[in-house]
Design an enzyme around this catalytic site. Structure first.
Site: not given
Ligand code: AMP
Length: 187
Positions: A13, A88, A133
């Protein structure tokens, strides 16, 4: 164009949203990126978010919603945006509905980017090696895939009920996936 990209961690994504944003001339809004920037800068939001992110858990809705509400109020979103990683949860969907009805209108399309689990795990392991990460460790990856299946995958049915979802195969080379996405988005 107001676009939402949904899919499990590792589906690509972030990579695709960044490319598409450049091609379509709209901002890429990634809640994960905003959280990571805040973590890196040591802001109070970052300190709060980090404790959840490091475990693979979602940051609480009230914190996340307020952050997105601020971001969507910026003038650069007037012509559209690509949302990546938000909403989410079902509660976040309702919150986003509220934000959009107050301003820009509604989502035009929800693109579900898919990839099978073996491919996801492989990509996440590679990203762990490349980017380091803190949430790309095997245990946390497992938890992130689990929470996606439990909490976020149901959003696809919800948006399907609104007639907004188009599925795109996220497997293969980055350029091939981008071409598939552009074909869908420019139709
Ligand atoms: P991502 O880079 O989109 O995989 O997001 C990394 C982390 O950020 C996730 O595993 C959550 O801990 C947090 N996160 C990102 N977007 C959300 C969201 N919409 N709601 C809650 N936590 C989020």
């Amino acid at each position: 164009m107001r676009i939402l990209l949904v899919g499990p961690p590792g589906a690509g994504k972030g990579t695709q949203a960044a490319v598409l944003a450049g091609k379509l001339g709209v901002p890429h809004i990634s809640t994960g990126d905003i959280f990571r920037t805040n973590v890196a800068e040591g802001t109070p939001l970052g300190v709060q978010a980090k404790s959840y992110m490091d475990k693979g858990e979602y940051v609480p809705d009230d914190v996340t919603n307020a952050m997105v509400r601020d971001r969507l109020a910026q003038p650069d979103t007037a012509a559209g945006f690509i949302l990546d990683g938000y909403p989410r949860t079902v509660a976040q969907v309702h919150e986003l509905d509220d934000m959009l009805s107050a301003g820009a209108g509604r989502l035009d399309i929800v693109v579900e980017l898919s990839a099978d689990t073996d491919e996801l795990v492989e990509r996440l392991a590679k990203r762990a090696a490349d980017q380091g990460r803190s949430d790309d460790t095997p245990e946390v990856i497992r938890r992130r895939l689990e929470i996606y299946a439990e909490t976020t995958a149901p959003l696809i049915d919800l948006y399907s009920g609104r007639g907004l979802v188009v599925a795109v195969d996220g497997l293969g080379a980055v350029d091939d996936v981008t071409a598939r996405l552009l074909a869908v988005l420019t139709k």
